[in-house]
Write an enzyme that holds these catalytic residues in place. Sequence first.
Site, short mmCIF file in Angstrom:
data_model
loop_
_atom_site.label_atom_id
_atom_site.label_comp_id
_atom_site.label_asym_id
_atom_site.label_seq_id
_atom_site.Cartn_x
_atom_site.Cartn_y
_atom_site.Cartn_z
N GLY A 114 0.82 -1.20 0.00
CA GLY A 114 0.00 0.00 0.00
C GLY A 114 0.85 1.25 0.00
N VAL A 167 16.88 8.39 -0.71
CA VAL A 167 17.72 7.27 -1.16
C VAL A 167 18.50 7.67 -2.40
CG1 VAL A 167 17.68 4.94 -2.14
CG2 VAL A 167 16.28 5.47 -0.13
N ARG A 217 19.26 10.76 -3.68
CA ARG A 217 20.25 11.83 -3.51
C ARG A 217 21.38 11.42 -2.55
NH1 ARG A 217 16.98 17.60 -4.15
NH2 ARG A 217 16.35 17.16 -6.30
N ARG A 249 1.10 -5.17 -5.87
CA ARG A 249 1.35 -6.45 -5.21
C ARG A 249 1.55 -7.50 -6.31
NH1 ARG A 249 -2.15 -3.73 -1.71
NH2 ARG A 249 -1.42 -3.71 0.44
N ASP A 278 5.13 -4.88 6.23
CA ASP A 278 5.72 -6.17 6.59
C ASP A 278 5.61 -7.20 5.46
OD1 ASP A 278 2.99 -6.51 6.81
OD2 ASP A 278 3.01 -7.17 8.90
N THR A 311 4.08 2.59 5.80
CA THR A 311 2.69 2.16 5.89
C THR A 311 1.95 3.08 6.84
OG1 THR A 311 1.16 0.45 6.69
CG2 THR A 311 3.37 0.42 7.60
N ASP A 319 -0.43 2.28 8.63
CA ASP A 319 -0.99 1.51 9.74
C ASP A 319 -0.12 1.53 11.00
OD1 ASP A 319 -2.99 0.76 7.94
OD2 ASP A 319 -1.91 -1.03 7.32
N ASP A 361 1.99 -0.58 11.97
CA ASP A 361 1.82 -1.90 12.58
C ASP A 361 3.04 -2.81 12.41
OD1 ASP A 361 1.59 -2.25 9.84
OD2 ASP A 361 -0.15 -3.56 9.95
N ARG A 368 -18.09 16.45 12.62
CA ARG A 368 -18.69 16.88 13.89
C ARG A 368 -19.56 18.12 13.68
NH1 ARG A 368 -14.56 16.94 17.19
NH2 ARG A 368 -15.17 15.24 18.57
N ARG A 394 -5.80 -1.78 9.02
CA ARG A 394 -5.75 -3.23 8.83
C ARG A 394 -6.16 -3.93 10.12
NH1 ARG A 394 -0.65 -6.30 6.16
NH2 ARG A 394 0.28 -5.42 8.02
N GLN A 425 -7.35 8.31 3.39
CA GLN A 425 -6.33 8.31 4.45
C GLN A 425 -4.92 8.04 3.92
OE1 GLN A 425 -8.19 6.02 8.05
NE2 GLN A 425 -9.43 5.65 6.23
N ARG A 426 -4.82 7.48 2.73
CA ARG A 426 -3.51 7.18 2.16
C ARG A 426 -2.95 8.33 1.32
NH1 ARG A 426 -3.44 1.00 -0.12
NH2 ARG A 426 -3.47 -0.05 1.90
#
Length: 324
Positions: free
Chosen positions: A14, A26, A28, A75, A106, A128, A130, A132, A157, A174, A256-257
């Site tokens: 993701g 990386v 530069r 993927r 992961d 990521t 997440d 996680d 709200r 996730r 959110q991504r």
Amino acid sequence: MSEVKTIGVLTSGGDAPGMNAAIRSVVRSGLYYGFKVLGIRKGFNGLINGDIEEMTARSVGDIIQKGGTILQTARSALFKTEEGLNKAMSMAKVFGIDALVVIGGDGSYKGARDISKLGMNVVCIPGTIDNDIGCTEYTIGYDTALNTVQDAIDKIRDTAYSHERCSVLEVMGRHAGYIAVNVSISGGAEAVILPEKPFDLEKDVLKPIIEGRNRGKRNYTVIVAEGVEGKAIEIAKAITERTGIEARATILGHIQRGGSPTVQDRVMASMMGLKAVEVLKEGGRNRVIAVKNSAVVDLDLDEALAMKKALPEELISLSKILSL
């Protein structure tokens, strides 16, 4: 000294805000230390197919503020097979790639470990939303995702107050509740439902909403992590049926991504990218870049994959205390 002359960099899994900042760092840093740097498009799938080009300092100009990843990500089912791994390794030899910098979660780490067993040197950077990954306190994209969710909570709200509603928001993460518990605190939610904790609808959701109404509240917020079995729509329906308070579910999804990364994500990604290159310069093999005690460090890949991460109990407790 390192025997690495050519570094390949890719993003996998993701996407996360800040990945471009990591790519930039990386490239530069690699050029600064005298490496040749190749960009691999569409993750491990691009490595298999030879979708590779040389990167220059100009290649990564004007990208640090952009969300997503300029190298794109995908993927690859083929990469999980022996055939796919062998094709990827052969293509790496064609392009003269001595080491891979893999930016992802992961699942990407496991792919990196698989190709490392065929002799490829790999360094992984945690990317990521997440947060996680067990070996690191922080992952690229997490802070931006939190701020995106918080902005959505504040906007929802406003309309919830106007109609005296309960807003049930499903957030990503996730199988981890890091986003959910943090935005429940920052957003003043009445309840948060996490995959790490079994929940009782009556006690954990309905009771605090009713108690809030009895204290004069006119809008309510419930945060649901996507890994929870009872999803936001079902929970919103139950709130309406059991309390008489109109509840509306909002699934924030892939918003959110996206978006421009925060300062924290840009700086952390830049630090991690530099560390990855320096590890290779110093002769490191099969390492993971991580944050430990707020410092950027490198760890053994196998040891990193074996590490577990638990949601801090004090955050869960704080969320509950402040919702009173």
